[in-house]
Design a protein around this motif. Structure first.
Motif, PDB file in Angstrom:
ATOM      1  N   ASN A 185       0.802  -1.216   0.000  1.00 40.42           N
ATOM      2  CA  ASN A 185       0.000   0.000   0.000  1.00 40.42           C
ATOM      3  C   ASN A 185       0.838   1.271   0.000  1.00 40.42           C
ATOM      4  O   ASN A 185       0.420   2.287  -0.537  1.00 40.42           O
ATOM      5  N   GLU A 186       2.016   1.244   0.596  1.00 38.03           N
ATOM      6  CA  GLU A 186       2.908   2.403   0.533  1.00 38.03           C
ATOM      7  C   GLU A 186       3.361   2.631  -0.909  1.00 38.03           C
ATOM      8  O   GLU A 186       3.464   3.775  -1.357  1.00 38.03           O
ATOM      9  N   ALA A 187       3.625   1.547  -1.627  1.00 36.37           N
ATOM     10  CA  ALA A 187       3.997   1.667  -3.037  1.00 36.37           C
ATOM     11  C   ALA A 187       2.829   2.223  -3.841  1.00 36.37           C
ATOM     12  O   ALA A 187       3.026   3.040  -4.750  1.00 36.37           O
ATOM     13  N   ALA A 188       1.616   1.800  -3.508  1.00 30.48           N
ATOM     14  CA  ALA A 188       0.436   2.327  -4.200  1.00 30.48           C
ATOM     15  C   ALA A 188       0.331   3.830  -3.973  1.00 30.48           C
ATOM     16  O   ALA A 188       0.040   4.589  -4.906  1.00 30.48           O
ATOM     17  N   ALA A 189       0.579   4.280  -2.746  1.00 28.13           N
ATOM     18  CA  ALA A 189       0.543   5.713  -2.445  1.00 28.13           C
ATOM     19  C   ALA A 189       1.623   6.454  -3.227  1.00 28.13           C
ATOM     20  O   ALA A 189       1.360   7.505  -3.821  1.00 28.13           O
ATOM     21  N   THR A 190       2.821   5.905  -3.239  1.00 25.35           N
ATOM     22  CA  THR A 190       3.925   6.540  -3.952  1.00 25.35           C
ATOM     23  C   THR A 190       3.642   6.590  -5.446  1.00 25.35           C
ATOM     24  O   THR A 190       3.885   7.613  -6.103  1.00 25.35           O
ATOM     25  N   LEU A 191       3.113   5.510  -5.987  1.00 18.29           N
ATOM     26  CA  LEU A 191       2.765   5.492  -7.407  1.00 18.29           C
ATOM     27  C   LEU A 191       1.680   6.519  -7.701  1.00 18.29           C
ATOM     28  O   LEU A 191       1.750   7.239  -8.705  1.00 18.29           O
TER      29      LEU A 191
ATOM     30  N   ALA B  38      -5.324   4.636   0.414  1.00 17.39           N
ATOM     31  CA  ALA B  38      -6.179   5.377   1.351  1.00 17.39           C
ATOM     32  C   ALA B  38      -7.055   4.423   2.157  1.00 17.39           C
ATOM     33  O   ALA B  38      -7.198   4.579   3.372  1.00 17.39           O
ATOM     34  N   GLU B  39      -7.609   3.425   1.490  1.00 22.16           N
ATOM     35  CA  GLU B  39      -8.455   2.453   2.188  1.00 22.16           C
ATOM     36  C   GLU B  39      -7.658   1.635   3.196  1.00 22.16           C
ATOM     37  O   GLU B  39      -8.202   1.155   4.187  1.00 22.16           O
ATOM     38  N   ALA B  40      -6.345   1.519   2.955  1.00 23.68           N
ATOM     39  CA  ALA B  40      -5.475   0.786   3.882  1.00 23.68           C
ATOM     40  C   ALA B  40      -4.967   1.681   5.009  1.00 23.68           C
ATOM     41  O   ALA B  40      -4.215   1.228   5.858  1.00 23.68           O
ATOM     42  N   GLY B  41      -5.373   2.950   4.993  1.00 25.57           N
ATOM     43  CA  GLY B  41      -4.997   3.850   6.070  1.00 25.57           C
ATOM     44  C   GLY B  41      -3.766   4.696   5.836  1.00 25.57           C
ATOM     45  O   GLY B  41      -3.262   5.317   6.774  1.00 25.57           O
ATOM     46  N   VAL B  42      -3.269   4.765   4.618  1.00 33.15           N
ATOM     47  CA  VAL B  42      -2.103   5.597   4.322  1.00 33.15           C
ATOM     48  C   VAL B  42      -2.589   7.051   4.224  1.00 33.15           C
ATOM     49  O   VAL B  42      -3.264   7.422   3.263  1.00 33.15           O
ATOM     50  N   VAL B  43      -2.242   7.835   5.220  1.00 35.09           N
ATOM     51  CA  VAL B  43      -2.803   9.182   5.368  1.00 35.09           C
ATOM     52  C   VAL B  43      -2.442  10.096   4.202  1.00 35.09           C
ATOM     53  O   VAL B  43      -3.285  10.848   3.717  1.00 35.09           O
ATOM     54  N   ARG B  44      -1.203  10.035   3.728  1.00 33.37           N
ATOM     55  CA  ARG B  44      -0.818  10.914   2.612  1.00 33.37           C
ATOM     56  C   ARG B  44      -1.622  10.590   1.359  1.00 33.37           C
ATOM     57  O   ARG B  44      -1.940  11.481   0.582  1.00 33.37           O
TER      58      ARG B  44
ATOM     59  N   LEU C  24      -4.123  13.283  -0.660  1.00 28.93           N
ATOM     60  CA  LEU C  24      -3.987  13.556  -2.091  1.00 28.93           C
ATOM     61  C   LEU C  24      -5.226  13.095  -2.851  1.00 28.93           C
ATOM     62  O   LEU C  24      -5.692  13.780  -3.760  1.00 28.93           O
ATOM     63  N   LEU C  25      -5.772  11.949  -2.470  1.00 26.54           N
ATOM     64  CA  LEU C  25      -6.991  11.468  -3.115  1.00 26.54           C
ATOM     65  C   LEU C  25      -8.116  12.477  -2.925  1.00 26.54           C
ATOM     66  O   LEU C  25      -8.835  12.808  -3.876  1.00 26.54           O
ATOM     67  N   GLY C  26      -8.268  12.995  -1.711  1.00 22.66           N
ATOM     68  CA  GLY C  26      -9.285  14.009  -1.461  1.00 22.66           C
ATOM     69  C   GLY C  26      -9.096  15.236  -2.327  1.00 22.66           C
ATOM     70  O   GLY C  26     -10.054  15.767  -2.900  1.00 22.66           O
TER      71      GLY C  26
END
Length: 122
Positions: free
Chosen positions: A41-47, A68-74, A78-80
């Motif tokens: 999920n961190e990689a998904a956020a970074t991507l 975001a669904e996994a709780g990665v706040v950043r 950004l999604l918002g």
């Protein structure tokens, strides 16, 4: 090299990071994508961040949603921002076309999402 990295999302992320730091964004995107597909999920956020920075918001959204669904706040933040920008764009189009409810909703959305620039230090 890809066969050695398969199944180890940590290695995939590291390969993405190395290429990202070297400015090889297409290759970094490839490795981050593999890691995200492997459930990192961190990689998904970074991507998602990488894609958004490359003006590919539509491509970024699924990865940001995963993170975001996994709780990665950043990723949530950004999604918002990306979704609010999309909402603003569609409401503006509808308002320009004469839709009265869109015209009324647009100022409220602007007030809600109006934030100071990310580069301002508090």
């Amino acid at each position: 090299m890809e066969s050695r990295a398969e199944g180890n999302s940590g290695i995939l992320v590291l390969l993405g990071y190395i290429h990202d730091q070297a400015g090889e964004l297409d290759t970094a995107q490839h490795w981050y994508s593999k890691a995200a597909e492997a459930g990192n999920n961190e990689a998904a956020a970074t991507l998602g961040e990488l894609l958004a920075s490359r003006d590919a918001a539509a491509e970024a959204i699924p990865y940001l949603e995963q993170a975001a669904e996994a709780g990665v706040v950043r990723a949530q933040y950004l999604l918002g921002k990306l979704l609010a920008a999309r909402a603003h764009s569609w409401l503006a189009r509808a308002a320009e076309a004469g839709h009265p409810m869109a015209a009324r909703a647009l100022p409220a959305l602007r007030r809600t999402t109006d934030t100071s620039p990310d580069n301002v230090k508090e």
